[in-house]
Design a protein around this motif. Structure first.
Motif: not given
Length: 396
Positions: A392-396, A351-360, A340-344
């Motif tokens: 972090v972009t390799a996370a599934s 972009p997805e890779d930047e979104a993942r970095r923001l979450v971590v 849900e955080q990624l979708f938001y």
């Protein structure tokens, strides 16, 4: 430590098994574990012991049982009013006042150190000092540090560790009445470094410690902090942030002993893992003793697994020996990204890779921003950003 008595044999009961065939009886109360300052008093470590079963003991063999260099080493202490450092002899009365080893690696360090490094803190003005160790070298080494905080003193002490090291050590924190210490232990060792440390804190009446462990580097790092809240209204906050990469093992076994009345503790550790063979271990023990009426305590551990092949172990434990407490609780969680955080974030054009970095980043910065040293917080945030930039972009 007590051992069970052998039951009396009767005609209807089978003969007791020979002693060498019996399974060992586990010590249920953390405070009853065997302790000694002599390495010879501990049996060889097999990896099946309760305190070693999550640890890659083969990689630490030289620190657990090997020969160690216990001579004084090179360090740097930034100048700060009321903060001094000097070497003291093994027979100094302050050595052992905060705690003594409960495992063989800690005892090996205690047996082999030649002199202890004493850091003295005095004065009620707020101050910050950094003790840096960056040239310990490759040979296996033992060390002992005592941090003595005078009654009413107030300071932040940063223990900065980097470079090569094969180190096992004990660090003691002695807090006088109403003393206030923030200690930040930063592990940014080289990739092949080995570090085993036991931190012991003894808190007098009204004393407060904030202990922050930040571990980003090293091949195997096992840092076990403990706090004995001996005095009335003592307060301990134990925080940790860690980031494990491929083949890296980061471990913390935390122990908080509420002994005095009306004491308080909060334990919060958060970690992220990525890469094949990345491993983290967190074990949290809280003991509320029979005299610790009015205790208020809570411990939690959160882990974020970023890629396949990484593993996080998390074991909270709570033991209560009095019914007159304010509150006690614990929590543990290990998971992957919150979809849900990624979708938001992605729905707002990130972009997805930047979104993942923001979450971590937000996940770990919650710990870092509580340190209270702006310069150190900024530097650690940059170090975490560098870790995140790897993958972090390799996370599934």
């Amino acid at each position: 430590m007590t051992t069970p008595s052998t039951p009396t044999q009767t005609q209807d009961s089978p003969a007791p098994a020979p002693t060498h065939m019996r399974a060992p009886v586990p010590v249920q109360t953390r405070s009853e574990r065997f302790t000694s300052t002599q390495v010879a008093d501990f049996p060889d470590v097999t990896g099946r012991e309760v305190m070693w079963k999550h640890t890659p003991v083969a990689r630490l063999a030289e620190l657990i049982s090997g020969e160690l260099d216990g001579s004084p080493y090179v360090f740097d202490l930034t100048p700060a009013p009321g903060v001094t450092a000097s070497w003291i002899a093994r027979d100094d009365a302050r050595i052992g006042a905060a705690g003594i080893p409960e495992d063989r690696a800690s005892a090996n360090a205690w047996t082999n150190f030649e002199q202890a490094l004493l850091v003295s803190v005095s004065g009620d003005d707020v101050k910050e000092a950094t003790l840096t160790r960056a040239a310990l070298g490759g040979p296996a080494r033992a060390a002992h540090t005592v941090v003595e905080v005078a009654p009413g003193a107030h300071a932040t002490l940063i223990l900065q560790n980097s470079g090569p090291a094969h180190l096992t050590e004990n660090v003691e924190f002695l807090l006088g009445a109403n003393a206030n210490l923030t200690v930040v232990s930063v592990q940014e060792w080289d990739d092949d470094a080995l570090h085993v440390a036991a931190h012991f804190a003894e808190l007098a009446e009204g004393a407060r410690i904030k202990h922050v462990a930040v571990t980003l580097g090293g091949g195997v790092v096992r840092l076990n902090p403990s706090a004995h809240l001996a005095g009335a209204r003592a307060d301990a906050e134990l925080l940790g942030a860690y980031f494990a990469d491929a083949s890296q093992h980061l471990e913390q076994q935390v122990y908080v002993h509420h002994d005095g009345p009306e004491t308080r503790s909060r334990v919060t550790y958060k970690g992220a893992l990525q890469g094949e063979g990345a491993r983290t271990v967190w074990i949290g023990d809280v003991l509320i003793g029979p005299k610790a009426v009015g205790t208020d305590t809570y411990e939690q551990n959160r882990n974020l697994v970023l890629t396949d092949g990484a593993r996080a172990d998390s074991v909270p434990n709570l033991e209560i020996e009095t019914g007159d407490i304010v509150g006690a609780g614990h929590a543990s969680a290990t998971g992957r990204f919150d979809d849900e955080q990624l979708f938001y974030l992605q729905s707002r054009g990130i972009p997805e890779d930047e979104a993942r970095r923001l979450v971590v980043r937000g996940f770990l910065f919650e710990i870092v921003q509580q340190i209270g040293s702006p310069a150190l917080q900024e530097r650690l945030q940059s170090a975490i950003e560098a870790e995140l930039a790897v993958s972090v972009t390799a996370a599934s």
